[in-house]
Design a protein around this motif. Structure first.
Motif, PDB file in Angstrom:
ATOM      1  N   THR A 226      12.399   8.225   6.462  1.00  0.00           N
ATOM      2  CA  THR A 226      12.375   9.224   7.664  1.00  0.00           C
ATOM      3  C   THR A 226      12.056   8.249   8.793  1.00  0.00           C
ATOM      4  O   THR A 226      11.906   8.624   9.880  1.00  0.00           O
ATOM      5  CB  THR A 226      11.362  10.079   7.416  1.00  0.00           C
ATOM      6  OG1 THR A 226      10.079   9.698   7.206  1.00  0.00           O
ATOM      7  CG2 THR A 226      11.710  11.205   6.294  1.00  0.00           C
ATOM      8  N   ASN A 227      11.932   6.768   8.641  1.00  0.00           N
ATOM      9  CA  ASN A 227      11.246   5.950   9.953  1.00  0.00           C
ATOM     10  C   ASN A 227       9.994   6.217  10.509  1.00  0.00           C
ATOM     11  O   ASN A 227       9.758   6.012  11.414  1.00  0.00           O
ATOM     12  CB  ASN A 227      12.527   5.991  10.949  1.00  0.00           C
ATOM     13  CG  ASN A 227      12.472   4.840  11.756  1.00  0.00           C
ATOM     14  OD1 ASN A 227      11.966   3.715  11.346  1.00  0.00           O
ATOM     15  ND2 ASN A 227      12.870   4.875  13.064  1.00  0.00           N
ATOM     16  N   ASN A 228       9.174   6.641   9.590  1.00  0.00           N
ATOM     17  CA  ASN A 228       7.516   6.787  10.123  1.00  0.00           C
ATOM     18  C   ASN A 228       7.037   5.687  10.047  1.00  0.00           C
ATOM     19  O   ASN A 228       6.358   5.450   8.981  1.00  0.00           O
ATOM     20  CB  ASN A 228       7.167   8.102   9.127  1.00  0.00           C
ATOM     21  CG  ASN A 228       5.869   8.323   9.405  1.00  0.00           C
ATOM     22  OD1 ASN A 228       5.068   7.836  10.442  1.00  0.00           O
ATOM     23  ND2 ASN A 228       5.076   9.533   8.940  1.00  0.00           N
ATOM     24  N   LYS A 229       7.035   4.929  10.829  1.00  0.00           N
ATOM     25  CA  LYS A 229       6.485   3.585  10.943  1.00  0.00           C
ATOM     26  C   LYS A 229       4.897   3.784  10.844  1.00  0.00           C
ATOM     27  O   LYS A 229       4.389   2.856  10.325  1.00  0.00           O
ATOM     28  CB  LYS A 229       6.938   2.807  11.944  1.00  0.00           C
ATOM     29  CG  LYS A 229       8.456   2.169  11.789  1.00  0.00           C
ATOM     30  CD  LYS A 229       8.836   1.280  12.696  1.00  0.00           C
ATOM     31  CE  LYS A 229      10.351   0.771  12.539  1.00  0.00           C
ATOM     32  NZ  LYS A 229      11.565   1.679  12.570  1.00  0.00           N
ATOM     33  N   GLN A 230       4.253   4.269  11.693  1.00  0.00           N
ATOM     34  CA  GLN A 230       2.942   4.658  11.639  1.00  0.00           C
ATOM     35  C   GLN A 230       2.458   4.934  10.547  1.00  0.00           C
ATOM     36  O   GLN A 230       1.450   4.368  10.064  1.00  0.00           O
ATOM     37  CB  GLN A 230       2.536   5.589  12.875  1.00  0.00           C
ATOM     38  CG  GLN A 230       2.692   5.060  14.319  1.00  0.00           C
ATOM     39  CD  GLN A 230       1.786   4.172  14.567  1.00  0.00           C
ATOM     40  OE1 GLN A 230       0.808   3.703  14.102  1.00  0.00           O
ATOM     41  NE2 GLN A 230       2.021   3.574  15.873  1.00  0.00           N
ATOM     42  N   GLY A 231       2.909   5.853   9.820  1.00  0.00           N
ATOM     43  CA  GLY A 231       2.563   6.511   8.466  1.00  0.00           C
ATOM     44  C   GLY A 231       2.806   5.308   7.380  1.00  0.00           C
ATOM     45  O   GLY A 231       2.034   5.078   6.612  1.00  0.00           O
ATOM     46  N   GLN A 232       3.631   4.259   7.961  1.00  0.00           N
ATOM     47  CA  GLN A 232       3.995   3.321   6.667  1.00  0.00           C
ATOM     48  C   GLN A 232       2.779   2.320   6.718  1.00  0.00           C
ATOM     49  O   GLN A 232       2.383   1.937   5.770  1.00  0.00           O
ATOM     50  CB  GLN A 232       5.370   2.631   7.146  1.00  0.00           C
ATOM     51  CG  GLN A 232       6.560   3.298   6.753  1.00  0.00           C
ATOM     52  CD  GLN A 232       7.692   2.574   7.307  1.00  0.00           C
ATOM     53  OE1 GLN A 232       7.787   1.390   7.428  1.00  0.00           O
ATOM     54  NE2 GLN A 232       8.785   3.333   7.785  1.00  0.00           N
ATOM     55  N   VAL A 233       2.237   1.981   7.874  1.00  0.00           N
ATOM     56  CA  VAL A 233       1.250   1.024   8.058  1.00  0.00           C
ATOM     57  C   VAL A 233       0.051   1.541   7.233  1.00  0.00           C
ATOM     58  O   VAL A 233      -0.584   0.740   6.270  1.00  0.00           O
ATOM     59  CB  VAL A 233       0.750   0.920   9.522  1.00  0.00           C
ATOM     60  CG1 VAL A 233      -0.483  -0.059   9.607  1.00  0.00           C
ATOM     61  CG2 VAL A 233       1.696   0.317  10.306  1.00  0.00           C
ATOM     62  N   GLN A 234      -0.375   3.012   7.197  1.00  0.00           N
ATOM     63  CA  GLN A 234      -1.404   3.377   6.639  1.00  0.00           C
ATOM     64  C   GLN A 234      -1.261   3.242   5.081  1.00  0.00           C
ATOM     65  O   GLN A 234      -2.126   2.868   4.117  1.00  0.00           O
ATOM     66  CB  GLN A 234      -1.988   4.767   6.941  1.00  0.00           C
ATOM     67  CG  GLN A 234      -2.958   5.340   6.331  1.00  0.00           C
ATOM     68  CD  GLN A 234      -4.248   4.485   6.708  1.00  0.00           C
ATOM     69  OE1 GLN A 234      -4.621   4.125   7.739  1.00  0.00           O
ATOM     70  NE2 GLN A 234      -5.171   3.978   5.616  1.00  0.00           N
ATOM     71  N   THR A 235       0.016   3.877   4.721  1.00  0.00           N
ATOM     72  CA  THR A 235       0.270   3.961   3.358  1.00  0.00           C
ATOM     73  C   THR A 235       0.431   2.446   2.570  1.00  0.00           C
ATOM     74  O   THR A 235      -0.039   2.040   1.523  1.00  0.00           O
ATOM     75  CB  THR A 235       1.529   4.648   2.904  1.00  0.00           C
ATOM     76  OG1 THR A 235       1.536   5.998   3.577  1.00  0.00           O
ATOM     77  CG2 THR A 235       1.912   4.627   1.436  1.00  0.00           C
ATOM     78  N   LEU A 236       0.851   1.541   3.305  1.00  0.00           N
ATOM     79  CA  LEU A 236       0.950  -0.013   2.975  1.00  0.00           C
ATOM     80  C   LEU A 236      -0.534  -0.331   2.600  1.00  0.00           C
ATOM     81  O   LEU A 236      -0.853  -1.089   1.672  1.00  0.00           O
ATOM     82  CB  LEU A 236       1.759  -0.731   3.602  1.00  0.00           C
ATOM     83  CG  LEU A 236       3.196  -0.611   3.828  1.00  0.00           C
ATOM     84  CD1 LEU A 236       3.802  -1.336   5.144  1.00  0.00           C
ATOM     85  CD2 LEU A 236       3.793  -1.232   2.509  1.00  0.00           C
ATOM     86  N   CYS A 237      -1.244  -0.141   3.532  1.00  0.00           N
ATOM     87  CA  CYS A 237      -2.658  -0.662   3.218  1.00  0.00           C
ATOM     88  C   CYS A 237      -3.337   0.131   2.270  1.00  0.00           C
ATOM     89  O   CYS A 237      -4.150  -0.409   1.345  1.00  0.00           O
ATOM     90  CB  CYS A 237      -3.673  -0.181   4.664  1.00  0.00           C
ATOM     91  SG  CYS A 237      -3.066  -1.477   5.931  1.00  0.00           S
ATOM     92  N   ASP A 238      -3.133   1.338   2.092  1.00  0.00           N
ATOM     93  CA  ASP A 238      -3.622   2.376   0.884  1.00  0.00           C
ATOM     94  C   ASP A 238      -3.066   1.648  -0.507  1.00  0.00           C
ATOM     95  O   ASP A 238      -3.837   1.422  -1.323  1.00  0.00           O
ATOM     96  CB  ASP A 238      -3.340   3.495   0.976  1.00  0.00           C
ATOM     97  CG  ASP A 238      -3.931   4.492   2.169  1.00  0.00           C
ATOM     98  OD1 ASP A 238      -5.256   3.893   2.600  1.00  0.00           O
ATOM     99  OD2 ASP A 238      -3.332   5.516   2.539  1.00  0.00           O
ATOM    100  N   LEU A 239      -1.904   1.242  -0.433  1.00  0.00           N
ATOM    101  CA  LEU A 239      -1.384   0.737  -1.741  1.00  0.00           C
ATOM    102  C   LEU A 239      -2.012  -0.613  -1.952  1.00  0.00           C
ATOM    103  O   LEU A 239      -2.126  -1.151  -3.156  1.00  0.00           O
ATOM    104  CB  LEU A 239       0.197   0.629  -1.675  1.00  0.00           C
ATOM    105  CG  LEU A 239       0.952   1.688  -1.856  1.00  0.00           C
ATOM    106  CD1 LEU A 239       2.503   1.496  -1.431  1.00  0.00           C
ATOM    107  CD2 LEU A 239       0.986   1.980  -3.468  1.00  0.00           C
ATOM    108  N   ALA A 240      -2.148  -1.668  -0.704  1.00  0.00           N
ATOM    109  CA  ALA A 240      -2.987  -2.656  -1.071  1.00  0.00           C
ATOM    110  C   ALA A 240      -4.291  -2.906  -1.744  1.00  0.00           C
ATOM    111  O   ALA A 240      -4.605  -3.322  -2.593  1.00  0.00           O
ATOM    112  CB  ALA A 240      -2.757  -3.589   0.296  1.00  0.00           C
TER     113      ALA A 240
END
Length: 603
Positions: A226-240
């Motif tokens: 869905t191209n939710n880039k702001q959400g991607q930042v947080q989820t990537l950090c959460d996964l890390a």
């Protein structure tokens, strides 16, 4: 965020669209608002610029009062949401409050709910959970009144976020699941990604990192689609973060690096600084101290630029941990001296506690024993205050939860309480008739019963609340085992049983601590002071830590050449030595030595 010159430039670019009739100009402005709204999670800076230009244009160029209010309201709603995403919380609150006023004035229910949604999100970010619950509950009621499923799902999710911040994982998971089901019903792909992320974070807090990763990976896939880039930042950090807790440094590093690149692309300074901070922690865990220091230094530059004082101090303290691991004690001391005033200005007991712990460790290695002892004492005082503060916050959060839940249907536990109270009233009435008590005496007896019952309910409510989280985790694991039993191997079943055992142990500890609390408050628990050989007790504690020390190749040496007997409570003394030795191993570098010396002091 938006500069005045940029606002005017953007308005000038619209002149050919705005040079027609007033009604066409209004329609054009409202279309621009919708365009900006679609950019909230992909290009928030651009959305903010469009919204700011529309507000300025409406205030200075639209003559019709009703048209001006409608355009201004829509643009204010969008701008409040963009400022929240850009972590400009106070501005977001001011803008959204004005949007709410206009929406109420013109009777726009959807607009009111949108403004309350942003104000509630800001309240969560600022730690005002009572206000956040109020805003999101009111927003949900408005959205139910207009039967908007998509907006209802957002409000359900936000209420879940408040419960998550309050530590009520059961209610948080319940609201997140309701939100996910509603979004799946209406096929809201963007919202599904957000809900999956929320559920993953709940599992992470429960300690089930494997399940957290499953949901977070689904969330990331949805946000990419869905191209939710702001959400991607947080989820990537959460996964890390979850991969790091699982010991998978490579995956943790890869996800944090992608989060960093996306944050840079978006111009999200705070997100970029957070990703760099996380990379520093990952490299510290991997003992790649050179890279860790580089990441922390870069993060500090961005923290300074954004004015995030708390984030700056947190990163400096992480940096000082690396200096200590590298035995660069003078560098650590210089760094701590530089942030002392900033740390004290934040008035955060948790940060001050970490600060004085590091100060004590550094001075000890520099053989400044008096200063080391001084800061160690401050550390222990702050540690006790942090514990007391957390207890007070927990009670405050429970009070908020009880206020909200008072509007919900009473569950079976409360129903039984009411039955008990009714029986108590009947017993009091029977007693009054048999003993011919006066009305005044009967009222006094009932009041006493109510006080006693309230105290019992308060205590029982705290115990029930504490037990619900591990019980929820057990229920989820059992449900998963039952539904997937044909597909699970013996090893997977053992892992599930281990998780169940872990949570039953948590419940046992909760009950034991409550029993100990009652015992101490009643005065029944007192220290048992007896003569003991301190070397015997210390050796017993050290034996328990040998496996932990071996993991870091740390040797523990005990110098008990001086025989020392003292009058102590053996159990309490063991707990003290246990805590000291645990910290010593935790903060010592690999391949080092922990020395314990027993000696007597003349008094």
């Amino acid at each position: 965020m938006a500069e005045q010159s940029n606002i005017q430039t953007l308005i000038n670019s619209w002149n050919h669209e705005l040079a027609s009739t007033a009604e066409e100009s209004k329609d054009f402005c409202l279309r621009q608002c919708k365009i900006a709204e679609t950019m909230l999670n992909t290009e928030p800076l651009k959305a903010d610029g469009i919204a700011a230009a529309l507000i300025h244009f409406a205030q200075h160029n639209i003559g019709d009062h009703d048209s001006k209010l409608e355009i201004e309201k829509e643009a204010l709603l969008v701008r409040g949401a963009t400022l929240y995403r850009l972590t400009q919380y106070q501005e977001a609150l001011t803008i959204s409050s004005r949007a709410l006023e206009i929406a109420k004035e013109i009777g726009d229910i959807k607009g009111q709910s949108f403004a309350m949604n942003t104000m509630g999100a800001v309240a969560i970010a600022q730690g005002d959970y009572e206000s956040a619950l109020h805003q999101h509950t009111e927003s949900l009621a408005l959205r139910k009144s207009i039967h908007d499923d998509a907006l209802m799902a957002t409000s359900l999710m936000n209420i879940g976020n408040v419960y998550l911040a309050l530590g009520d994982l059961t209610n948080a998971l319940e609201y997140f699941m309701q939100s996910l089901l509603l979004r799946e019903k209406i096929n809201d792909e963007h919202g599904i990604g957000v809900s999956l992320s929320n559920i993953g974070n709940v599992y992470g807090i429960m300690g089930d990192a494997d399940q957290a990763v499953v949901y977070l990976q689904k969330s990331l896939a949805s946000k990419i689609a869905t191209n939710n880039k702001q959400g991607q930042v947080q989820t990537l950090c959460d996964l890390a973060t979850q991969y790091l807790s699982l010991g998978d440094v490579t995956k943790a590093r890869d996800h944090a690096n992608v989060a960093l690149q996306v944050a840079i692309y978006l111009g999200n300074i705070d997100g970029e600084a957070s990703a760099l901070h996380l990379l520093g922690l990952i490299e510290t865990d991997a003992t790649e101290y050179k890279y860790a220091l580089e990441y922390f230094t870069h993060s500090l530059t961005l923290r300074t630029k954004s004015g995030n004082t708390r984030g700056y101090v947190e990163t400096v303290l992480a940096q000082c941990d690396v200096f200590i691991y590298l035995q660069q004690y003078k560098e650590a001391l210089t760094t701590l001296d530089e942030i002392q005033k900033r740390t004290e200005s934040l008035q955060s007991l948790t940060l001050l506690r970490s600060f004085h712990r590091q100060y004590s460790t550094v001075h000890e290695h520099l053989k400044n024993y008096e200063l080391a002892l001084h800061h160690a004492r401050i550390f222990h005082e702050l540690h006790e205050r942090v514990f007391n503060q957390h207890s007070a916050e927990r009670l405050r959060n429970l009070q908020i939860l009880h206020q909200v839940e008072s509007t919900k249907k009473e569950n079976e536990i409360y129903r039984l309480r009411n039955i008990e109270l009714a029986h108590a009233y009947q017993d009091a009435d029977t007693l009054s008739r048999s003993l011919s008590l006066s009305n005044a005496e009967l009222n006094e007896a009932i009041e006493q019963l109510e006080i006693i019952n309230k105290e019992k309910n308060d205590i029982f409510g705290i115990v029930v609340h504490d037990l619900r989280n591990p019980l929820t985790a057990i229920t989820l694991n059992v449900s998963g085992a039952l539904s997937n039993s044909p597909k699970l191997s013996n090893g997977e079943m053992v892992q599930i049983f281990q998780k169940i055992k872990k949570n039953t142990d948590r419940m046992t500890q909760i009950i034991k601590k409550m029993v100990d609390l009652f015992t101490m408050e009643s005065g029944a628990m007192k220290p048992i002071m007896e003569q003991h050989d301190l070397a015997t007790i210390i050796n017993k504690v050290v034996d328990n830590f040998v496996p932990v020390a071996n993991e870091k190749n740390i040797s523990i040496h005990i110098d008990a050449s001086t025989q020392a007997f003292a009058e102590v409570d053996m159990i309490l003394f063991e707990e003290i030595i246990d805590n000291v030795l645990s910290n010593a191993i935790k903060f010592s570098p690999h391949d080092s030595k922990v020395n314990i010396k027993i000696f007597t002091v003349e008094q």
